[in-house]
Design a protein around this motif. Structure first.
Motif, PDB file in Angstrom:
ATOM      1  N   VAL A  72       0.939  -1.264  -0.064  1.00 42.25           N
ATOM      2  CA  VAL A  72      -0.018  -0.059  -0.072  1.00 42.25           C
ATOM      3  C   VAL A  72       0.870   1.297  -0.002  1.00 42.25           C
ATOM      4  O   VAL A  72       0.742   2.259  -0.888  1.00 42.25           O
ATOM      5  N   ALA A  73       1.783   1.203   0.908  1.00 45.32           N
ATOM      6  CA  ALA A  73       2.791   2.591   1.014  1.00 45.32           C
ATOM      7  C   ALA A  73       3.485   2.761  -0.338  1.00 45.32           C
ATOM      8  O   ALA A  73       3.732   3.739  -0.907  1.00 45.32           O
ATOM      9  N   GLU A  74       4.011   1.725  -1.010  1.00 44.08           N
ATOM     10  CA  GLU A  74       4.716   1.754  -2.291  1.00 44.08           C
ATOM     11  C   GLU A  74       3.718   2.119  -3.410  1.00 44.08           C
ATOM     12  O   GLU A  74       4.051   2.914  -4.295  1.00 44.08           O
ATOM     13  N   SER A  75       2.407   1.439  -3.471  1.00 44.73           N
ATOM     14  CA  SER A  75       1.648   1.698  -4.722  1.00 44.73           C
ATOM     15  C   SER A  75       1.098   3.267  -4.446  1.00 44.73           C
ATOM     16  O   SER A  75       0.694   3.867  -5.631  1.00 44.73           O
ATOM     17  N   PHE A  76       0.965   3.616  -3.408  1.00 48.09           N
ATOM     18  CA  PHE A  76       0.211   4.990  -3.227  1.00 48.09           C
ATOM     19  C   PHE A  76       1.238   6.174  -2.893  1.00 48.09           C
ATOM     20  O   PHE A  76       1.239   7.222  -2.638  1.00 48.09           O
ATOM     21  N   ASP A  77       2.731   5.614  -2.738  1.00 44.85           N
ATOM     22  CA  ASP A  77       3.598   6.511  -2.548  1.00 44.85           C
ATOM     23  C   ASP A  77       3.570   7.370  -1.375  1.00 44.85           C
ATOM     24  O   ASP A  77       3.713   8.505  -1.396  1.00 44.85           O
ATOM     25  N   VAL A  78       3.221   6.624   0.009  1.00 45.15           N
ATOM     26  CA  VAL A  78       3.076   7.204   1.066  1.00 45.15           C
ATOM     27  C   VAL A  78       4.050   6.490   2.205  1.00 45.15           C
ATOM     28  O   VAL A  78       4.391   5.308   1.784  1.00 45.15           O
ATOM     29  N   GLU A  79       4.514   7.054   3.131  1.00 46.81           N
ATOM     30  CA  GLU A  79       5.266   6.414   4.135  1.00 46.81           C
ATOM     31  C   GLU A  79       4.309   5.590   4.964  1.00 46.81           C
ATOM     32  O   GLU A  79       3.396   5.473   5.187  1.00 46.81           O
ATOM     33  N   HIS A  80       4.985   4.271   5.241  1.00 50.60           N
ATOM     34  CA  HIS A  80       4.364   3.275   5.921  1.00 50.60           C
ATOM     35  C   HIS A  80       4.312   3.741   7.301  1.00 50.60           C
ATOM     36  O   HIS A  80       5.386   3.866   7.944  1.00 50.60           O
ATOM     37  N   GLU A  81       3.180   3.742   8.125  1.00 52.30           N
ATOM     38  CA  GLU A  81       2.848   4.210   9.333  1.00 52.30           C
ATOM     39  C   GLU A  81       1.717   3.637   9.777  1.00 52.30           C
ATOM     40  O   GLU A  81       0.836   2.927   9.056  1.00 52.30           O
ATOM     41  N   SER A  82       1.544   3.192  11.190  1.00 57.83           N
ATOM     42  CA  SER A  82       0.187   2.643  11.779  1.00 57.83           C
ATOM     43  C   SER A  82       0.191   3.552  13.113  1.00 57.83           C
ATOM     44  O   SER A  82       1.043   3.708  14.210  1.00 57.83           O
ATOM     45  N   PRO A  83      -1.123   3.753  13.502  1.00 49.31           N
ATOM     46  CA  PRO A  83      -2.317   3.685  12.581  1.00 49.31           C
ATOM     47  C   PRO A  83      -2.045   4.858  11.402  1.00 49.31           C
ATOM     48  O   PRO A  83      -1.451   5.555  11.648  1.00 49.31           O
ATOM     49  N   LYS A  89      -8.981   9.077  -4.242  1.00 45.18           N
ATOM     50  CA  LYS A  89      -9.855   9.438  -5.223  1.00 45.18           C
ATOM     51  C   LYS A  89      -9.114   9.360  -6.601  1.00 45.18           C
ATOM     52  O   LYS A  89      -7.996   9.798  -6.466  1.00 45.18           O
ATOM     53  N   ASP A  90     -10.044   8.828  -7.601  1.00 47.81           N
ATOM     54  CA  ASP A  90      -9.191   8.795  -8.782  1.00 47.81           C
ATOM     55  C   ASP A  90      -7.880   8.035  -8.798  1.00 47.81           C
ATOM     56  O   ASP A  90      -6.816   8.500  -9.522  1.00 47.81           O
ATOM     57  N   GLY A  91      -7.737   7.188  -8.168  1.00 44.63           N
ATOM     58  CA  GLY A  91      -6.452   6.366  -8.079  1.00 44.63           C
ATOM     59  C   GLY A  91      -5.318   6.973  -7.212  1.00 44.63           C
ATOM     60  O   GLY A  91      -4.285   6.516  -6.968  1.00 44.63           O
ATOM     61  N   ASN A  92      -5.525   8.406  -6.580  1.00 41.96           N
ATOM     62  CA  ASN A  92      -4.551   8.884  -5.649  1.00 41.96           C
ATOM     63  C   ASN A  92      -4.964   9.144  -4.329  1.00 41.96           C
ATOM     64  O   ASN A  92      -6.121   9.717  -4.135  1.00 41.96           O
ATOM     65  N   PRO A  93      -4.010   9.159  -3.377  1.00 44.83           N
ATOM     66  CA  PRO A  93      -4.240   9.715  -2.088  1.00 44.83           C
ATOM     67  C   PRO A  93      -4.783  10.925  -1.902  1.00 44.83           C
ATOM     68  O   PRO A  93      -4.063  11.966  -2.599  1.00 44.83           O
ATOM     69  N   VAL A  94      -5.590  11.372  -1.336  1.00 42.13           N
ATOM     70  CA  VAL A  94      -6.043  12.943  -1.182  1.00 42.13           C
ATOM     71  C   VAL A  94      -6.116  13.186   0.438  1.00 42.13           C
ATOM     72  O   VAL A  94      -5.951  14.302   0.680  1.00 42.13           O
ATOM     73  N   TYR A  95      -5.868  12.220   1.263  1.00 37.56           N
ATOM     74  CA  TYR A  95      -5.855  12.575   2.606  1.00 37.56           C
ATOM     75  C   TYR A  95      -4.972  11.166   3.036  1.00 37.56           C
ATOM     76  O   TYR A  95      -5.125  10.265   3.142  1.00 37.56           O
ATOM     77  N   VAL A  96      -3.982  11.778   3.844  1.00 37.68           N
ATOM     78  CA  VAL A  96      -3.141  10.752   4.454  1.00 37.68           C
ATOM     79  C   VAL A  96      -2.609  11.339   6.023  1.00 37.68           C
ATOM     80  O   VAL A  96      -2.173  12.082   5.937  1.00 37.68           O
ATOM     81  N   ARG A  97      -3.126  10.517   6.786  1.00 34.99           N
ATOM     82  CA  ARG A  97      -2.974  10.898   8.021  1.00 34.99           C
ATOM     83  C   ARG A  97      -2.537   9.746   8.970  1.00 34.99           C
ATOM     84  O   ARG A  97      -2.905   8.504   8.864  1.00 34.99           O
ATOM     85  N   SER A  98      -1.579   9.941  10.169  1.00 35.66           N
ATOM     86  CA  SER A  98      -1.358   8.756  10.973  1.00 35.66           C
ATOM     87  C   SER A  98      -1.589   9.391  12.327  1.00 35.66           C
ATOM     88  O   SER A  98      -1.585  10.328  12.695  1.00 35.66           O
ATOM     89  N   HIS A  99      -1.477   8.319  13.198  1.00 35.33           N
ATOM     90  CA  HIS A  99      -1.573   8.212  14.873  1.00 35.33           C
ATOM     91  C   HIS A  99      -2.628   9.441  15.159  1.00 35.33           C
ATOM     92  O   HIS A  99      -3.709   9.171  14.647  1.00 35.33           O
ATOM     93  N   LEU A 100      -2.522  10.284  16.071  1.00 33.19           N
ATOM     94  CA  LEU A 100      -3.617  10.943  16.623  1.00 33.19           C
ATOM     95  C   LEU A 100      -3.852  12.077  15.747  1.00 33.19           C
ATOM     96  O   LEU A 100      -4.970  12.797  16.080  1.00 33.19           O
TER      97      LEU A 100
END
Length: 115
Positions: A72-83, A89-100
């Motif tokens: 998921v991180a690689e496919s959408f070019d985001v850092e791997h985090e949890s939570p 939308k349209d194949g791309n992340p428009v909101y990426v948040r982690s933790h609190l």
């Protein structure tokens, strides 16, 4: 909340395609992490289906499916985090948040309202 389990790499391309017709939310959760459990509980308590249009929601247990989480991180070019929450939308992340930083009030701004 009506979760669909995300447990295979093949689902990632399906999710990308789905996001062309409706927003898709992915929640990456570590079942052993107190912060992750708190964020999931807070999100589920605050979620109001009557405020937002239907959205496809995926739940990824990253302890059981660590490789899928990395994909998921690689496919959408985001850092791997949890939570972590991603809205696509349209194949791309428009909101990426982690933790609190994950907040229902912010999330609903990225989703169509039900009205």
């Amino acid at each position: 909340m009506n979760w669909t389990e995300l447990n295979s790499k093949q689902q990632i391309e399906e999710i990308r395609t789905e996001s062309n017709s409706q927003p898709v939310l992915i929640f990456k959760h570590s079942t052993r992490c107190a912060v992750s459990s708190t964020v999931l509980s807070r999100l589920e308590r605050n979620w109001k289906a009557e405020e937002v249009a239907p959205i496809k929601m995926y739940y990824l247990d990253l302890l059981s499916h660590r490789n899928v989480s990395q994909d998921v991180a690689e496919s959408f070019d985001v850092e791997h985090e949890s939570p972590q929450v991603l809205i696509l939308k349209d194949g791309n992340p428009v909101y990426v948040r982690s933790h609190l930083a994950i907040a229902y009030d912010e999330i609903k701004q990225f989703l169509p309202s039900k009205n």
